[in-house]
Design a protein around this motif. Structure first.
Motif, mmCIF file in Angstrom:
data_model
loop_
_atom_site.group_PDB
_atom_site.id
_atom_site.type_symbol
_atom_site.label_atom_id
_atom_site.label_comp_id
_atom_site.label_asym_id
_atom_site.label_seq_id
_atom_site.Cartn_x
_atom_site.Cartn_y
_atom_site.Cartn_z
ATOM 1 N N ILE A 1 -10.622 -16.499 44.896
ATOM 2 C CA ILE A 1 -11.273 -16.067 44.486
ATOM 3 C C ILE A 1 -10.439 -15.167 43.154
ATOM 4 N N GLU A 2 -8.850 -15.184 44.006
ATOM 5 C CA GLU A 2 -8.033 -14.102 42.884
ATOM 6 C C GLU A 2 -7.745 -14.845 42.309
ATOM 7 N N GLU A 3 -6.925 -16.417 42.177
ATOM 8 C CA GLU A 3 -6.640 -17.653 41.451
ATOM 9 C C GLU A 3 -7.065 -17.789 40.738
ATOM 10 N N ARG A 4 -8.990 -17.942 40.715
ATOM 11 C CA ARG A 4 -9.288 -17.748 39.834
ATOM 12 C C ARG A 4 -10.146 -16.739 38.363
ATOM 13 N N THR A 5 -9.670 -15.786 39.109
ATOM 14 C CA THR A 5 -10.232 -14.343 37.925
ATOM 15 C C THR A 5 -9.203 -14.196 36.714
ATOM 16 N N LYS A 6 -9.378 -13.543 36.248
ATOM 17 C CA LYS A 6 -8.693 -13.477 35.358
ATOM 18 C C LYS A 6 -8.045 -11.080 35.785
ATOM 19 N N ASN A 7 -7.564 -10.718 34.778
ATOM 20 C CA ASN A 7 -7.099 -9.506 35.006
ATOM 21 C C ASN A 7 -7.618 -7.932 34.921
ATOM 22 N N ASN A 8 -9.226 -8.671 35.570
ATOM 23 C CA ASN A 8 -10.249 -7.537 36.161
ATOM 24 C C ASN A 8 -10.886 -7.376 37.863
ATOM 25 N N HIS A 9 -9.714 -8.320 38.047
ATOM 26 C CA HIS A 9 -9.805 -7.923 39.493
ATOM 27 C C HIS A 9 -8.033 -7.643 40.239
ATOM 28 N N GLU A 10 -8.679 -6.741 40.779
ATOM 29 C CA GLU A 10 -7.938 -6.433 41.043
ATOM 30 C C GLU A 10 -8.214 -5.465 43.228
ATOM 31 N N PHE A 11 -6.763 -5.745 43.780
ATOM 32 C CA PHE A 11 -7.451 -5.579 44.851
ATOM 33 C C PHE A 11 -6.531 -4.126 45.647
ATOM 34 N N THR A 12 -7.116 -3.558 46.804
ATOM 35 C CA THR A 12 -6.274 -2.640 47.662
ATOM 36 C C THR A 12 -5.183 -3.155 48.981
ATOM 37 N N ASP A 13 -3.730 -2.746 48.535
ATOM 38 C CA ASP A 13 -2.737 -2.994 49.836
ATOM 39 C C ASP A 13 -3.742 -2.611 51.244
ATOM 40 N N PRO A 14 -3.288 -3.528 52.004
ATOM 41 C CA PRO A 14 -3.791 -3.317 53.530
ATOM 42 C C PRO A 14 -3.872 -1.610 53.791
ATOM 43 N N SER A 15 -4.513 -1.243 54.773
ATOM 44 C CA SER A 15 -4.230 0.582 54.747
ATOM 45 C C SER A 15 -5.134 0.952 55.963
ATOM 46 N N THR A 16 -4.623 1.844 56.306
ATOM 47 C CA THR A 16 -5.745 3.006 57.816
ATOM 48 C C THR A 16 -6.913 2.906 57.377
ATOM 49 N N LEU A 17 -8.252 3.030 58.515
ATOM 50 C CA LEU A 17 -9.442 3.344 58.274
ATOM 51 C C LEU A 17 -9.637 4.587 57.459
ATOM 52 N N MET A 18 -8.848 5.374 57.612
ATOM 53 C CA MET A 18 -8.819 6.621 57.004
ATOM 54 C C MET A 18 -8.425 6.672 55.868
ATOM 55 N N GLN A 19 -7.540 5.636 55.746
ATOM 56 C CA GLN A 19 -7.158 5.476 54.156
ATOM 57 C C GLN A 19 -8.062 5.105 53.524
ATOM 58 N N PHE A 20 -8.787 3.568 53.923
ATOM 59 C CA PHE A 20 -9.542 2.614 53.637
ATOM 60 C C PHE A 20 -10.963 4.016 53.137
ATOM 61 N N TYR A 21 -11.202 4.730 53.915
ATOM 62 C CA TYR A 21 -12.310 4.883 53.259
ATOM 63 C C TYR A 21 -12.064 6.301 52.658
ATOM 64 N N LYS A 22 -11.094 6.986 52.160
ATOM 65 C CA LYS A 22 -10.858 8.313 50.938
ATOM 66 C C LYS A 22 -10.313 7.047 50.096
ATOM 67 N N GLY A 23 -9.611 6.312 50.576
ATOM 68 C CA GLY A 23 -9.823 5.339 48.914
ATOM 69 C C GLY A 23 -11.452 4.813 48.246
ATOM 70 N N TYR A 24 -11.991 4.806 49.057
ATOM 71 C CA TYR A 24 -13.063 3.477 48.783
ATOM 72 C C TYR A 24 -13.925 4.791 47.948
ATOM 73 N N HIS A 25 -13.985 6.093 49.004
ATOM 74 C CA HIS A 25 -14.274 7.242 48.471
ATOM 75 C C HIS A 25 -14.208 7.711 46.900
ATOM 76 N N ASP A 26 -13.317 7.730 46.643
ATOM 77 C CA ASP A 26 -12.062 7.773 45.435
ATOM 78 C C ASP A 26 -13.058 6.995 44.605
ATOM 79 N N LEU A 27 -12.622 5.349 44.668
ATOM 80 C CA LEU A 27 -12.605 4.866 43.761
ATOM 81 C C LEU A 27 -14.106 4.919 42.786
ATOM 82 N N ASN A 28 -15.412 5.473 43.278
ATOM 83 C CA ASN A 28 -16.741 6.098 42.923
ATOM 84 C C ASN A 28 -17.248 4.746 42.046
#
Length: 182
Positions: free
Chosen positions: A58-85
């Motif tokens: 997907i990443e190779e075929r999309t524009k600059n409006n495609h982002e990804f997060t770096d790997p994280s711990t489960l708790m970092q993921f929960y916080k990041g997903y919640h903060d993204l809103n």
């Protein structure tokens, strides 16, 4: 981890669509790759955030409006997903035996983070009036939902009310206690 009073309100000020899931969803994502790529590329005013895993096909075929997060711990993921809103969360599972056994955790997490949810309503856990069906693809349902901010907000609120009535651990524990004492 998810106190009721910390639920994110729906965010009317951004245009963010989020996906959450790890590499175990590669088959789900690959099944819908062209549709997902078209959705991202034809909605350049939206940011599409992928959390949990990178999908190179997907990443190779999309524009600059495609982002990804770096790997994280489960708790970092929960916080990041919640903060993204994010405004809209999408979870394109294919209908197969493995996915029929999945839980609705993505719906619960997305709702708590303030998002309207798009999922495969052929799967029992996502067959609700407050879920936009993407069993036939993401492009057309996203096109319909993206400009309807009032509907996005209403979907999030309806999902939250359903969670409060049906999925709070405190309520489920009351049922467990009643059944154990019966």
């Amino acid at each position: 981890i998810y106190p009721v009073d910390k639920k994110k309100p729906f965010n009317r000020l951004t245009k963010i669509a989020s996906y959450r899931g790890g590499a175990s969803h590669d088959a789900d994502m690959y099944q819908h790759v062209n549709d997902i790529v078209n959705t991202i590329n034809n909605n350049s005013d939206w940011t599409f955030r992928f959390q949990g895993s990178r999908f190179k096909h997907i990443e190779e075929r999309t524009k600059n409006n495609h982002e990804f997060t770096d790997p994280s711990t489960l708790m970092q993921f929960y916080k990041g997903y919640h903060d993204l809103n994010a405004n809209i969360a999408f979870f394109p599972l294919i209908t197969n035996v493995f996915n029929l056994g999945k839980s609705n955790i993505s719906l619960l997490e997305a709702t708590y983070a303030g998002s309207a949810f798009m999922g495969n309503k052929e799967l029992t856990e996502f067959n609700h009036s407050f879920v936009t069906d993407i069993s036939l693809g993401l492009y057309d349902p996203f096109k319909f939902l993206k400009d309807n901010v009032d509907l996005q907000e209403a979907m999030n609120e309806s999902a939250w009310q359903w969670i409060l009535e049906n999925r709070l651990l405190s309520n489920i524990n009351k049922l467990r206690t009643e059944r154990l004492l019966a």
